[in-house]
Design an enzyme around this catalytic site. Structure first.
Site, PDB file in Angstrom:
ATOM      1  N   LYS A  80       3.039  11.403  -3.427  1.00 24.13           N
ATOM      2  CA  LYS A  80       2.027  10.767  -4.269  1.00 24.13           C
ATOM      3  C   LYS A  80       1.156  11.803  -4.982  1.00 24.13           C
ATOM      4  CE  LYS A  80      -1.487   7.114  -3.637  1.00 24.13           C
ATOM      5  NZ  LYS A  80      -1.991   6.162  -2.612  1.00 24.13           N
TER       6      LYS A  80
ATOM      7  N   GLU B 138      -7.084   0.652  -4.719  1.00 22.63           N
ATOM      8  CA  GLU B 138      -7.111   0.589  -3.260  1.00 22.63           C
ATOM      9  C   GLU B 138      -8.459   0.147  -2.691  1.00 22.63           C
ATOM     10  OE1 GLU B 138      -5.410   4.404  -2.267  1.00 22.63           O
ATOM     11  OE2 GLU B 138      -3.484   3.786  -3.081  1.00 22.63           O
TER      12      GLU B 138
ATOM     13  N   ASP C 122     -13.087   5.465   0.751  1.00 18.48           N
ATOM     14  CA  ASP C 122     -11.684   5.481   1.165  1.00 18.48           C
ATOM     15  C   ASP C 122     -11.141   6.902   1.123  1.00 18.48           C
ATOM     16  OD1 ASP C 122      -8.949   5.289   1.455  1.00 18.48           O
ATOM     17  OD2 ASP C 122      -8.651   3.765  -0.086  1.00 18.48           O
TER      18      ASP C 122
ATOM     19  N   ASP D 237       0.867  -1.168   0.000  1.00 16.52           N
ATOM     20  CA  ASP D 237       0.000   0.000   0.000  1.00 16.52           C
ATOM     21  C   ASP D 237       0.910   1.226   0.000  1.00 16.52           C
ATOM     22  OD1 ASP D 237      -1.678   2.116   0.481  1.00 16.52           O
ATOM     23  OD2 ASP D 237      -2.511   1.338   2.347  1.00 16.52           O
TER      24      ASP D 237
HETATM   25  N1  LIG Z   1      -7.378   9.841  14.475  1.00 15.16           N
HETATM   26  C1  LIG Z   1      -7.382  10.497  13.329  1.00 15.16           C
HETATM   27  N2  LIG Z   1      -8.214  11.534  13.136  1.00 15.16           N
HETATM   28  C2  LIG Z   1      -8.217  12.226  11.985  1.00 15.16           C
HETATM   29  N3  LIG Z   1      -7.409  11.959  10.962  1.00 15.16           N
HETATM   30  C3  LIG Z   1      -6.555  10.928  11.089  1.00 15.16           C
HETATM   31  C4  LIG Z   1      -6.501  10.155  12.262  1.00 15.16           C
HETATM   32  N4  LIG Z   1      -5.554   9.203  12.086  1.00 15.16           N
HETATM   33  C5  LIG Z   1      -5.046   9.401  10.854  1.00 15.16           C
HETATM   34  N5  LIG Z   1      -5.633  10.443  10.252  1.00 15.16           N
HETATM   35  C6  LIG Z   1      -5.328  11.010   8.942  1.00 15.16           C
HETATM   36  O1  LIG Z   1      -5.410  10.028   7.946  1.00 15.16           O
HETATM   37  C7  LIG Z   1      -4.521  10.385   6.900  1.00 15.16           C
HETATM   38  C8  LIG Z   1      -3.684   9.192   6.554  1.00 15.16           C
HETATM   39  O2  LIG Z   1      -4.522   8.143   6.239  1.00 15.16           O
HETATM   40  P1  LIG Z   1      -3.995   6.870   5.470  1.00 15.16           P
HETATM   41  O3  LIG Z   1      -2.800   6.332   6.136  1.00 15.16           O
HETATM   42  O4  LIG Z   1      -5.144   6.000   5.271  1.00 15.16           O
HETATM   43  O5  LIG Z   1      -3.582   7.576   4.110  1.00 15.16           O
HETATM   44  P2  LIG Z   1      -2.678   7.028   2.953  1.00 15.16           P
HETATM   45  O6  LIG Z   1      -3.057   5.629   2.677  1.00 15.16           O
HETATM   46  O7  LIG Z   1      -1.269   7.294   3.272  1.00 15.16           O
HETATM   47  O8  LIG Z   1      -3.109   8.002   1.782  1.00 15.16           O
HETATM   48  P3  LIG Z   1      -3.831   7.733   0.379  1.00 15.16           P
HETATM   49  O9  LIG Z   1      -4.592   6.481   0.488  1.00 15.16           O
HETATM   50  O10 LIG Z   1      -4.698   8.938   0.199  1.00 15.16           O
HETATM   51  O11 LIG Z   1      -2.739   7.704  -0.580  1.00 15.16           O
HETATM   52  C9  LIG Z   1      -3.688  11.527   7.371  1.00 15.16           C
HETATM   53  O12 LIG Z   1      -4.176  12.718   6.814  1.00 15.16           O
HETATM   54  C10 LIG Z   1      -3.911  11.487   8.867  1.00 15.16           C
HETATM   55  O13 LIG Z   1      -3.769  12.757   9.457  1.00 15.16           O
HETATM   56 MG   LIG Z   2      -4.572   4.706   1.494  1.00 17.05          MG
END
Ligand SMILES: Nc1ncnc2c1ncn2[C@@H]1O[C@H](COP(=O)(O)OP(=O)(O)OP(=O)(O)O)[C@@H](O)[C@H]1O
Ligand SMILES: [Mg+2]
Lengths: 170, 622
Positions: free
Chosen positions: B87, B184, B206, B25
């Site tokens: 990204k 995803e 998502d 991922d």
């Molecule tokens: N407890 C929380 N409350 C609010 N936002 C959160 C919390 N925990 C994580 N996030 C937010 O979730 C986001 C990251 O999520 P995730 O890891 O699913 O994204 P990613 O997979 O890296 O990104 P993408 O799928 O968009 O490429 C960040 O913006 C983070 O600040």
């Molecule tokens: Mg993601």
């Protein structure tokens, strides 16, 4: 080129059992989908992709009644030109104009648009029944292609209504 | 699948020897790698850190990089060289790069793919992403104890062709064999569906760090069928951070901040945003000019108010997907939430309100995408277990088309078409004696070409002189199972042909990738050479054996010329294999593969035809 009905082991007819088509399509994809061959040499992956592409196209064509009718007609040597509408009855041309006007008038009235859409769909169902009759029983290809041409127009109109509805929604 | 047992002798997967494959991922904020071990999916942890690798890369003067947690921590001290959320730049030119990213980094306009200026020199987003992927590959190899057969890399479902191609390039650059690019939300559905044995129509919402996807899937009897997908590839948690940072900044001082402080502000905004998920109020420590910090109190209500518009923005694609799938909200059996940003209470309640029911959050939203990718990778690598018989049918998210006269778009393949898919359309010349035709491939839903994404331009040349309207130029679009497009054009009467895989404008050329990979290998140690030699020798033996077998079994499919060609290639490879030049052996392997490629294709085609015939008899009602 592989014929679509036989790909799915179905008789070449307009009347079709959608559930049976779906099962057949899935069976074919289960055998040919590139995911089954991802670990295999390039040549095999390429062939798998070609078959899976064909299965998708065949399924898309046979699933949609209008596309299916056009396909059956083209197999019988009748190609339908979407651009021309000569040969359409005067009454239908008038009807076309009326529909268009109604759609334009209803442009910002979601309920009226939905009503039009329902009316169209109802008419289309009746006409598809006639198509079935004309292709499978009577074998009147002239009538079938006339109906198909009308249906193509109606489908286009319904898409326009959809777009108008989408605009209203946002 | 018994009907398609094409395995050549010696190649059938040994049940005791699982072929190592991983799912990755590659997130905007966080990246993970997962695999199937002892039939159980598992996210792999790094040495001394958890399973989550922050998607942050810091470039240093000597060209070396720091990836992950340590880079994340260095954001405020070295903001320009510490790249987060790369990204958001994948497959983008400067003009369409995200505004926030433009402010934070020194971006360079190169006409096509944007580049980032760092102390180590200019870097493309593809290279930055490959650093993240490389760390994950090394993590997997260390943890699994061997090299990987391949990887499934996830991409946002709403990624366009350029973004997908860029992702695939990054993976190749990181030394990964890409088994598949997987959407995803589809990955999440696989993890979820196989875990729960779900049947029916499901939606996946998502919202990650940088992207938003919404997909509707039908799960039935082992088939995962994507009915429609939509989204916004630049909408995610990052945008909430930016909105909050702007608000806090205005409250605290409104005075311009330097680079490092504005990054600190953004970091603080993210902390506060996440804290507000658990408490109704939070004190933000907002950096102001000089060394100052100012405390600003913000309530959950205030945060919701200032970001409600972003939440609303996610609902538009939701409605669009429903419409495309011709479904009503009531037809959706359950909505699954994926992505860290769906932890925010107002996001949850907006989804709940829209669908009239509480969304599912059973599987850890951080892990679910990587786990789905690992399940898919395991199957693609050839480790499908008896009874493990599911199939995935995915779609393209955006229509593909061509530029017509007057700058109008002609759609060739509509969005939400099931892949792989191919479509051909005929065009003609509009001038007498016209000898070339420009072909401009675009992606998007808009009427005007200028509002769509330009994917590639190429030209069909050498059309023989004909009156206007005389030529028949067939343009064929083929989208493969990764959702990647290739386009070819052919003048039908003379057979003049031109072909492109749609990538040059935003990806790396094959030569560039090969060059970069070579540069990497030059630093490799000696024992890698020894290992490469051993591997190539084994592969050569396997291939020779398989080719001999094929010659015996399928001689009828070959002309005597082709047969002689294969025999010569077998002999040559046999000789090379006695030596110890692994590159020469590799070349011999490639040559033999090429000469048997056509045979393999015909064998495969024959086998499929036989399999389908058997199938048909079974399926016919008697
Ligand atoms: N407890 C929380 N409350 C609010 N936002 C959160 C919390 N925990 C994580 N996030 C937010 O979730 C986001 C990251 O999520 P995730 O890891 O699913 O994204 P990613 O997979 O890296 O990104 P993408 O799928 O968009 O490429 C960040 O913006 C983070 O600040
Ligand atoms: Mg993601």
């Amino acid at each position: 080129m592989q014929e679509y009905f036989s790909l799915f082991g179905l008789p070449e007819r307009f009347a079709i059992d959608p559930a049976q088509l779906e099962v057949a399509y899935r069976n074919v994809q289960a055998q040919v989908h590139p995911d089954r061959f991802a670990h295999r040499p390039e040549a095999e992956r390429r062939v798998a992709m070609q078959w899976a592409t064909l299965a998708n196209e065949a399924f898309r064509t046979l699933k949609n009644p209008l596309a299916r009718a056009r396909y059956l007609l083209s197999r019988r040597g009748v190609e339908i030109d979407a651009e021309r509408n000569n040969g359409m009855s005067h009454a239908f041309l008038m009807q076309q104009m009326e529909w268009r006007e109604s759609v334009e008038e209803a442009a910002d009235d979601a309920e009226a648009l939905q009503r039009l859409e329902r009316d169209l769909a109802r008419d289309e169902r009746v006409m598809l029944d006639d198509v079935k009759h004309a292709i499978d029983e009577e074998v009147d290809l002239v009538q079938a292609s006339e109906l198909v041409r009308r249906l193509m127009f109606m489908e286009k109109l319904r898409r326009e209504i959809d777009e108008a509805l989408a605009l209203l929604e946002n | 699948m018994a009907l398609l047992q094409l395995s050549e002798p010696g190649e059938s997967p040994d049940p005791h020897q699982q072929r190592l494959a991983v799912g990755i991922d590659l997130g905007t904020t966080n990246s993970l790698v997962a695999t199937i071990r002892h039939a159980v999916p598992e996210c792999l942890a790094g040495d001394g850190c958890g399973i989550i690798l922050p998607s942050v890369v810091r470039y240093q003067k000597d060209g070396s990089t720091i990836v992950g947690q340590a880079a994340l921590a260095a954001q405020t001290i070295d903001p320009r060289n510490t790249i987060a959320s790369v990204k958001r730049l994948m497959g983008r030119g400067l003009a369409d790069a995200d505004a926030g990213m433009r402010g934070r980094y020194d971006l360079v306009d190169t006409g096509d793919m944007v580049r980032i200026n760092t102390v180590a020199g200019q870097r493309t987003p593809v290279e930055v992403s490959s650093e993240i992927l490389r760390v994950l590959r090394e993590r997997a190899e260390a943890s699994l104890g061997d090299e990987l057969v391949g990887a499934v890399i996830t991409v946002p479902a709403y990624f366009d062709d350029a973004q997908r191609q860029a992702t695939k390039d990054a993976a190749r650059l990181a030394g990964l064999n890409v088994l598949r690019l997987l959407n995803e939300p589809t990955a999440a559905a696989i993890a979820y569906g196989l875990d729960e044995g779900a049947e029916g129509i499901y939606a996946v919402y998502d919202l990650g760090g940088g992207t938003f996807d919404f997909s509707i899937l039908r799960l039935s009897r082992g088939v995962f069928e994507v009915m429609a997908t939509s989204g916004d590839s630049s909408l995610g948690g990052d945008d909430f951070d930016e909105a909050l940072a702007a608000w806090l900044h205005k409250k605290a001082s409104g005075v311009d901040l330097d680079c490092s402080k504005s990054r600190a502000l953004l970091v603080e905004a993210r902390r506060v945003k996440e804290a507000l998920t658990l408490s109704a109020e939070c004190v933000a420590r907002v950096p102001v000019a000089a060394d100052g910090i100012k405390d600003v109190t913000i309530t959950l209500g205030e945060f919701h108010e200032l970001t409600q518009a972003l939440v609303e923005r996610t609902l538009q694609p939701v409605r669009k997907a429903l419409r495309d799938a011709a479904l009503k909200v009531a037809d959706i059996q359950a909505v699954v939430l994926v992505g860290g940003a769906t932890r925010m209470p107002h996001v949850r309640s907006a989804v709940a309100k829209m669908f009239g029911r509480e969304p599912y959050t059973d599987i850890d939203p951080d892990k679910v995408v990587a786990i789905g990718a690992a399940i898919q990778a395991n199957v693609l690598a050839g480790n499908r277990r008896p009874g493990e018989d599911w199939l995935l049918l995915d779609v393209i998210p955006l229509s593909l088309g061509l530029e017509m006269m007057g700058g109008l778009t002609e759609k060739i393949i509509p969005r939400n078409s099931t892949i792989p898919v191919s479509k051909a359309q005929d065009f003609t010349t509009y001038k007498d004696g016209q000898s070339a035709m420009a072909i401009h491939v675009v992606q998007g839903e808009r009427e005007l070409v200028q509002d769509c994404r330009s994917l590639a331009r190429f030209e069909l040349r050498g059309i023989p002189p004909m009156p206007a309207g005389g030529a028949r130029i067939r343009v064929t679009f083929q989208v493969d199972a990764d959702g990647l497009l290739s386009v070819s054009a052919r003048e039908q009467t003379t057979g003049v042909e031109s072909h492109v895989t749609v990538k040059p404008s935003y990806g790396l050329s094959d030569d560039e990738i090969t060059g970069m990979l070579k540069a990497g290998f030059e630093h490799a140690a000696e024992d890698m050479q020894a290992r490469a030699l051993r591997e190539q020798q084994v592969e050569a033996e396997r291939l020779i054996e398989a080719a001999r077998q094929a010659l015996i079994e399928d001689a009828g499919l070959l002309s005597s010329n082709e047969q002689a060609g294969i025999e010569a290639a077998i002999k040559r490879l046999g000789e090379l294999n006695l030596g110890n030049d692994h590159l020469a052996i590799k070349a011999g392997i490639d040559a033999l593969s090429a000469s048997t490629g056509e045979l393999a294709a015909r064998r495969m085609d024959k086998a499929i035809r036989q399999a389908l015939t058997g199938n048909r008899i079974d399926a016919l009602p008697l």
